[in-house]
Motif scaffolding. Structure first.
Motif, PDB file in Angstrom:
ATOM      1  N   GLY A 141      10.384  12.754  -7.966  1.00 39.41           N
ATOM      2  CA  GLY A 141      10.730  11.441  -7.432  1.00 39.41           C
ATOM      3  C   GLY A 141       9.636  10.904  -6.538  1.00 39.41           C
ATOM      4  N   VAL A 142       9.765   9.631  -6.191  1.00 35.13           N
ATOM      5  CA  VAL A 142       8.804   8.982  -5.306  1.00 35.13           C
ATOM      6  C   VAL A 142       9.548   8.266  -4.185  1.00 35.13           C
ATOM      7  CG1 VAL A 142       7.029   8.680  -7.060  1.00 35.13           C
ATOM      8  CG2 VAL A 142       8.727   6.883  -6.712  1.00 35.13           C
ATOM      9  N   ILE A 143       8.904   8.234  -3.036  1.00 38.72           N
ATOM     10  CA  ILE A 143       9.365   7.441  -1.896  1.00 38.72           C
ATOM     11  C   ILE A 143       8.213   6.517  -1.514  1.00 38.72           C
ATOM     12  CG2 ILE A 143      10.122   7.465   0.504  1.00 38.72           C
ATOM     13  CD1 ILE A 143      11.181  10.306   0.029  1.00 38.72           C
ATOM     14  N   LEU A 144       8.498   5.237  -1.437  1.00 38.03           N
ATOM     15  CA  LEU A 144       7.477   4.278  -1.031  1.00 38.03           C
ATOM     16  C   LEU A 144       7.571   4.062   0.474  1.00 38.03           C
ATOM     17  CD1 LEU A 144       7.632   1.577  -3.862  1.00 38.03           C
ATOM     18  CD2 LEU A 144       6.325   3.704  -3.765  1.00 38.03           C
ATOM     19  N   ASN A 145       6.500   4.357   1.167  1.00 40.92           N
ATOM     20  CA  ASN A 145       6.453   4.136   2.610  1.00 40.92           C
ATOM     21  C   ASN A 145       5.762   2.804   2.901  1.00 40.92           C
ATOM     22  OD1 ASN A 145       6.942   4.764   5.292  1.00 40.92           O
ATOM     23  ND2 ASN A 145       5.039   5.917   5.539  1.00 40.92           N
ATOM     24  N   LYS A 146       6.201   2.162   3.982  1.00 43.33           N
ATOM     25  CA  LYS A 146       5.637   0.867   4.397  1.00 43.33           C
ATOM     26  C   LYS A 146       5.721  -0.169   3.277  1.00 43.33           C
ATOM     27  CE  LYS A 146       2.005   3.177   5.830  1.00 43.33           C
ATOM     28  NZ  LYS A 146       0.683   3.535   6.381  1.00 43.33           N
ATOM     29  N   VAL A 147       6.867  -0.181   2.606  1.00 46.04           N
ATOM     30  CA  VAL A 147       7.067  -1.142   1.524  1.00 46.04           C
ATOM     31  C   VAL A 147       7.550  -2.457   2.116  1.00 46.04           C
ATOM     32  CG1 VAL A 147       9.425  -0.342   1.073  1.00 46.04           C
ATOM     33  CG2 VAL A 147       8.152  -1.478  -0.727  1.00 46.04           C
ATOM     34  N   ALA A 148       7.031  -3.581   1.627  1.00 44.34           N
ATOM     35  CA  ALA A 148       7.305  -4.883   2.228  1.00 44.34           C
ATOM     36  C   ALA A 148       8.670  -5.442   1.837  1.00 44.34           C
ATOM     37  CB  ALA A 148       6.211  -5.872   1.843  1.00 44.34           C
ATOM     38  N   ASN A 149       9.131  -5.127   0.620  1.00 44.51           N
ATOM     39  CA  ASN A 149      10.412  -5.678   0.168  1.00 44.51           C
ATOM     40  C   ASN A 149      10.960  -4.829  -0.969  1.00 44.51           C
ATOM     41  OD1 ASN A 149       9.254  -6.747  -2.411  1.00 44.51           O
ATOM     42  ND2 ASN A 149       8.130  -8.063  -0.983  1.00 44.51           N
ATOM     43  N   GLU A 150      12.162  -5.160  -1.402  1.00 45.71           N
ATOM     44  CA  GLU A 150      12.829  -4.373  -2.432  1.00 45.71           C
ATOM     45  C   GLU A 150      12.333  -4.681  -3.843  1.00 45.71           C
ATOM     46  OE1 GLU A 150      17.252  -3.502  -1.509  1.00 45.71           O
ATOM     47  OE2 GLU A 150      16.833  -5.477  -0.666  1.00 45.71           O
ATOM     48  N   VAL A 151      11.563  -5.750  -3.993  1.00 48.98           N
ATOM     49  CA  VAL A 151      11.098  -6.143  -5.326  1.00 48.98           C
ATOM     50  C   VAL A 151      10.241  -5.041  -5.937  1.00 48.98           C
ATOM     51  CG1 VAL A 151       9.703  -7.792  -6.623  1.00 48.98           C
ATOM     52  CG2 VAL A 151      11.228  -8.602  -4.799  1.00 48.98           C
ATOM     53  N   LEU A 152       9.346  -4.461  -5.124  1.00 46.56           N
ATOM     54  CA  LEU A 152       8.447  -3.423  -5.630  1.00 46.56           C
ATOM     55  C   LEU A 152       9.231  -2.190  -6.091  1.00 46.56           C
ATOM     56  CD1 LEU A 152       5.496  -2.669  -6.126  1.00 46.56           C
ATOM     57  CD2 LEU A 152       5.424  -1.689  -3.833  1.00 46.56           C
ATOM     58  N   LEU A 153      10.330  -1.872  -5.407  1.00 45.27           N
ATOM     59  CA  LEU A 153      11.152  -0.731  -5.812  1.00 45.27           C
ATOM     60  C   LEU A 153      11.731  -0.951  -7.206  1.00 45.27           C
ATOM     61  CD1 LEU A 153      13.135   0.048  -2.518  1.00 45.27           C
ATOM     62  CD2 LEU A 153      11.168   1.274  -3.444  1.00 45.27           C
ATOM     63  N   GLY A 154      12.250  -2.170  -7.449  1.00 49.69           N
ATOM     64  CA  GLY A 154      12.800  -2.489  -8.756  1.00 49.69           C
ATOM     65  C   GLY A 154      11.745  -2.483  -9.840  1.00 49.69           C
ATOM     66  N   GLU A 155      10.560  -3.045  -9.531  1.00 49.37           N
ATOM     67  CA  GLU A 155       9.461  -3.068 -10.501  1.00 49.37           C
ATOM     68  C   GLU A 155       9.043  -1.641 -10.865  1.00 49.37           C
ATOM     69  OE1 GLU A 155       6.297  -5.267  -8.800  1.00 49.37           O
ATOM     70  OE2 GLU A 155       7.184  -7.240  -9.208  1.00 49.37           O
ATOM     71  N   LEU A 156       8.988  -0.772  -9.850  1.00 48.37           N
ATOM     72  CA  LEU A 156       8.559   0.599 -10.094  1.00 48.37           C
ATOM     73  C   LEU A 156       9.577   1.340 -10.956  1.00 48.37           C
ATOM     74  CD1 LEU A 156       6.630   2.916  -9.678  1.00 48.37           C
ATOM     75  CD2 LEU A 156       7.734   3.390  -7.476  1.00 48.37           C
ATOM     76  N   ALA A 157      10.865   1.181 -10.664  1.00 47.40           N
ATOM     77  CA  ALA A 157      11.900   1.841 -11.462  1.00 47.40           C
ATOM     78  C   ALA A 157      11.832   1.395 -12.915  1.00 47.40           C
ATOM     79  CB  ALA A 157      13.277   1.542 -10.873  1.00 47.40           C
ATOM     80  N   ASN A 158      11.644   0.090 -13.133  1.00 48.21           N
ATOM     81  CA  ASN A 158      11.542  -0.430 -14.504  1.00 48.21           C
ATOM     82  C   ASN A 158      10.274   0.061 -15.187  1.00 48.21           C
ATOM     83  OD1 ASN A 158      13.937  -1.857 -14.201  1.00 48.21           O
ATOM     84  ND2 ASN A 158      12.908  -3.714 -13.492  1.00 48.21           N
TER      85      ASN A 158
END
Length: 213
Positions: A153-170
């Motif tokens: 798994g991955v954890i994104l640190n210092k992420v600006a918003n939730e959009v990047l999390l969704g993009e990464l999962a997709n």
């Protein structure tokens, strides 16, 4: 007993802070957590985190690939982890970086993860990426590396918003990578929909999945 190794692409991504926060959050859920750090020394936490360190069941124990043989490292790990629900191992430097002067992986986080046969959670500094495509390419490289290092798994640190999390999962799904996006820790003053507790809950699920696999 479940175990995870917290690794990173390079130093300075926030492994120590996240390892401390995750251990505290998991303990708050009633779990016994055993904490470790790769290398002969102990993590140097800043003074403002001393309260959190005091809440740990023990100061993270050092597991060093230079001083210990594979069998000795495994024996120490399993002995110190007796009675724990989960063991968190904080990596040092980058995942494949050795503290030595040669070009080997001796003493690296990757080497210890392989010795323990423990899945890796990769902590990524999200500030370094404008989109998820670069992160997907990075993870594809780690999946193909010699030695069969398992990034669970991955954890994104210092992420600006939730959009990047969704993009990464997709993006991971489209690339056929079985890597879970466990969550993101926001920049100070940024969005507040994700928390260390939420990431800790996903860590628990990841541990159950990896332990049963």
């Amino acid at each position: 007993m479940a175990a995870l190794v917290l690794g990173s692409v390079h130093a300075g991504v926030g492994k120590s802070v996240l390892a401390l926060g995750l251990a505290a959050a998991l303990r708050a859920e009633g779990l016994n957590v055993s904490s470790y750090a790769v290398g002969p020394g102990l993590p140097q936490y800043p003074p403002e985190l001393s309260y959190g360190v005091g809440k740990l069941p023990q100061h993270p124990a050092g597991l060093d690939g230079w001083l210990l043989s594979p069998d000795a490292a495994r024996a120490a790990f399993h002995s110190l982890s007796a009675g724990a629900h989960i063991s968190l191992v904080e990596g040092c430097l980058g995942m494949f970086d050795s503290p030595g002067t040669d070009d080997s992986e001796r003493g690296s986080t990757a080497q210890l993860a392989q010795w323990l046969q423990a899945p890796m959670v990769l902590i990524i500094d999200a500030q370094a990426f404008k989109s998820a495509r670069g992160i997907v390419a990075l993870l594809k490289g780690y999946a193909a590396v010699e030695g069969g290092l398992a990034v669970a798994g991955v954890i994104l640190n210092k992420v600006a918003n939730e959009v990047l999390l969704g993009e990464l999962a997709n993006g991971l799904k489209a690339a056929g990578l079985d890597v879970a996006v466990l969550g993101g820790v926001p920049q100070v003053g940024a969005w507040h929909h994700s928390s260390t507790a939420a990431v800790a809950a996903n860590i628990q699920h990841a541990c159950v999945r990896c332990h049963s696999a």
